[in-house]
Design an enzyme around this catalytic site. Sequence first.
Site, PDB file in Angstrom:
ATOM      1  N   CYS A  17      30.967  25.459   1.846  1.00 35.16           N
ATOM      2  CA  CYS A  17      30.290  24.161   1.990  1.00 35.16           C
ATOM      3  C   CYS A  17      29.416  24.146   3.247  1.00 35.16           C
ATOM      4  CB  CYS A  17      31.380  23.083   2.038  1.00 35.16           C
ATOM      5  SG  CYS A  17      30.874  21.505   2.714  1.00 35.16           S
ATOM      6  N   CYS A  55      30.184  21.551   5.913  1.00 32.06           N
ATOM      7  CA  CYS A  55      31.473  21.846   6.558  1.00 32.06           C
ATOM      8  C   CYS A  55      31.274  22.821   7.714  1.00 32.06           C
ATOM      9  CB  CYS A  55      32.468  22.426   5.554  1.00 32.06           C
ATOM     10  SG  CYS A  55      32.826  21.341   4.159  1.00 32.06           S
TER      11      CYS A  55
END
Length: 112
Positions: free
Chosen positions: A31, A34
């Site tokens: 991600c 992230c």
Amino acid sequence: MAILDVEQADSLRSKLSGEGIVLVDYGAPWCPPCKVLLPLLEELDGEYGEEVTIAKVNCDHLPELASEASVMGLPTVIVYKDGQPMEKLVGLQPKAVYQGVLNKYSGAKANH
């Protein structure tokens, strides 16, 4: 203190069963937001020290924790106080947003 990398569901559950402020980052290695969030969390960890525990959950490895927390998008950051979820932030936020939430519940200000 260092960011707690949660390897087992029980370790997070035991951390949340105690008193204090715990910020949990629910994310995944693939991600991109992230990855951007991680350095912000490291800065917050340095600023808040012992006042706040910061934990990171890999939702790919521990999907049961993501499910228990009703995580619908990554990253999701949940701030717990004394084991109770207080605020959920979905998606990458500016560092000041995380600081504001932590200040609200910890009663402490970051050591800028």
